[in-house]
Design a protein around this motif. Structure first.
Motif, PDB file in Angstrom:
ATOM      1  N   SER A 279       0.917  -1.381   0.017  1.00  0.00           N
ATOM      2  CA  SER A 279       0.139   0.028  -0.080  1.00  0.00           C
ATOM      3  C   SER A 279       0.872   1.259  -0.043  1.00  0.00           C
ATOM      4  CB  SER A 279      -0.864   0.076   1.133  1.00  0.00           C
ATOM      5  OG  SER A 279      -1.696   1.112   1.421  1.00  0.00           O
ATOM      6  N   LYS A 280       0.332   2.406  -0.553  1.00  0.00           N
ATOM      7  CA  LYS A 280       0.977   3.699  -0.781  1.00  0.00           C
ATOM      8  C   LYS A 280       0.643   4.289   0.708  1.00  0.00           C
ATOM      9  CE  LYS A 280       0.567   3.847  -5.586  1.00  0.00           C
ATOM     10  NZ  LYS A 280      -0.353   4.670  -6.787  1.00  0.00           N
ATOM     11  N   ILE A 281      -0.376   3.880   1.495  1.00  0.00           N
ATOM     12  CA  ILE A 281      -0.751   4.560   2.713  1.00  0.00           C
ATOM     13  C   ILE A 281      -0.284   3.905   3.613  1.00  0.00           C
ATOM     14  CG2 ILE A 281      -2.889   5.078   3.886  1.00  0.00           C
ATOM     15  CD1 ILE A 281      -2.826   6.573   1.153  1.00  0.00           C
ATOM     16  N   LYS A 282       0.119   4.369   4.970  1.00  0.00           N
ATOM     17  CA  LYS A 282       0.571   3.775   6.023  1.00  0.00           C
ATOM     18  C   LYS A 282      -0.495   3.203   6.830  1.00  0.00           C
ATOM     19  CE  LYS A 282       3.801   4.449  10.191  1.00  0.00           C
ATOM     20  NZ  LYS A 282       4.565   5.204  10.513  1.00  0.00           N
ATOM     21  N   THR A 283      -0.556   1.883   7.026  1.00  0.00           N
ATOM     22  CA  THR A 283      -1.487   1.290   7.716  1.00  0.00           C
ATOM     23  C   THR A 283      -1.020   0.371   8.923  1.00  0.00           C
ATOM     24  OG1 THR A 283      -1.480  -0.833   6.378  1.00  0.00           O
ATOM     25  CG2 THR A 283      -3.108   0.931   5.831  1.00  0.00           C
ATOM     26  N   LYS A 284      -2.180   0.241   9.904  1.00  0.00           N
ATOM     27  CA  LYS A 284      -1.815  -0.518  11.145  1.00  0.00           C
ATOM     28  C   LYS A 284      -2.826  -1.537  10.879  1.00  0.00           C
ATOM     29  CE  LYS A 284      -2.364  -0.624  16.151  1.00  0.00           C
ATOM     30  NZ  LYS A 284      -2.343  -0.130  17.200  1.00  0.00           N
ATOM     31  N   ILE A 285      -2.520  -2.847  10.805  1.00  0.00           N
ATOM     32  CA  ILE A 285      -3.867  -3.589  10.910  1.00  0.00           C
ATOM     33  C   ILE A 285      -3.831  -4.604  12.102  1.00  0.00           C
ATOM     34  CG2 ILE A 285      -4.754  -5.749   9.510  1.00  0.00           C
ATOM     35  CD1 ILE A 285      -3.359  -4.365   6.997  1.00  0.00           C
ATOM     36  N   SER A 286      -5.192  -4.771  12.773  1.00  0.00           N
ATOM     37  CA  SER A 286      -5.465  -5.386  13.953  1.00  0.00           C
ATOM     38  C   SER A 286      -5.903  -6.750  13.319  1.00  0.00           C
ATOM     39  CB  SER A 286      -6.211  -4.813  14.947  1.00  0.00           C
ATOM     40  OG  SER A 286      -5.276  -3.680  15.567  1.00  0.00           O
ATOM     41  N   VAL A 287      -5.897  -7.639  13.931  1.00  0.00           N
ATOM     42  CA  VAL A 287      -6.380  -9.157  13.270  1.00  0.00           C
ATOM     43  C   VAL A 287      -7.192  -9.685  14.417  1.00  0.00           C
ATOM     44  CG1 VAL A 287      -6.108 -11.355  11.982  1.00  0.00           C
ATOM     45  CG2 VAL A 287      -4.820  -9.433  11.457  1.00  0.00           C
ATOM     46  N   VAL A 288      -8.303 -10.225  14.330  1.00  0.00           N
ATOM     47  CA  VAL A 288      -9.072 -10.991  15.376  1.00  0.00           C
ATOM     48  C   VAL A 288      -9.814 -12.096  14.586  1.00  0.00           C
ATOM     49  CG1 VAL A 288      -9.591  -9.149  17.165  1.00  0.00           C
ATOM     50  CG2 VAL A 288     -11.309  -9.596  15.147  1.00  0.00           C
ATOM     51  N   GLY A 289     -10.068 -13.201  15.040  1.00  0.00           N
ATOM     52  CA  GLY A 289     -10.485 -14.673  14.224  1.00  0.00           C
ATOM     53  C   GLY A 289     -11.816 -14.834  14.375  1.00  0.00           C
ATOM     54  N   ASN A 290     -12.607 -14.209  15.138  1.00  0.00           N
ATOM     55  CA  ASN A 290     -13.977 -14.630  15.183  1.00  0.00           C
ATOM     56  C   ASN A 290     -14.891 -13.530  15.839  1.00  0.00           C
ATOM     57  OD1 ASN A 290     -14.299 -14.727  18.373  1.00  0.00           O
ATOM     58  ND2 ASN A 290     -12.922 -15.905  18.510  1.00  0.00           N
TER      59      ASN A 290
END
Length: 141
Positions: free
Chosen positions: A26-37
């Protein structure tokens, strides 16, 4: 430009990996949080339990076929909540069922994207989501 916080609600480790790879380009700075349910997604959004000090996401990528509460149930909760309903929710799922598509939009999904089965097409879809939602569109503050 401010870092964009994305909540990815996905129980398939392969799809999580592909999504993270897509946003790395991505050209945009991202922070991704992941949850599984679905329960973890709601706990995250309501800042409950282990998620008491998380920041509110700017965008949510939500699979339909997740354990505990499915994506439709999570979406309905998000869109009924005064502080959360402005967060764009993109249903990112393998389901091409017209019933699922209609139900998602009935519950105010902002977009419905069917996950391509091909890896390159999947990465392209993630980049298109990034281009539209993080570059072209203006997110709520």
């Amino acid at each position: 430009m401010k870092e964009v916080h994305i909540l990815l609600v996905e129980d398939n480790p392969g799809d999580v990996l592909l999504t993270l790879e897509g946003f790395e380009e991505s050209k945009i700075k991202t922070k991704i949080s992941v949850v599984g349910n679905g329960q973890e997604a709601l706990d995250f959004l309501y800042k409950q339990g282990a998620y008491g000090d998380v920041e509110k996401p700017d965008l949510i990528l939500l699979d339909i076929n997740i354990p505990i509460f499915n994506g439709h149930e999570v979406l309905a909760q998000i869109k009924m909540h005064q502080e959360l309903k402005k967060i764009p929710v993109i249903m990112l799922t393998t389901s091409s069922s017209q019933k699922d598509i209609n139900q998602a939009y009935d519950n105010y999904a902002n977009s419905y994207v069917i996950k391509p089965l091909d890896m390159e097409e999947f990465l392209t879809a993630i980049l298109k989501i990034e281009e539209f939602w993080l570059q072209l569109s203006k997110l709520a503050g």
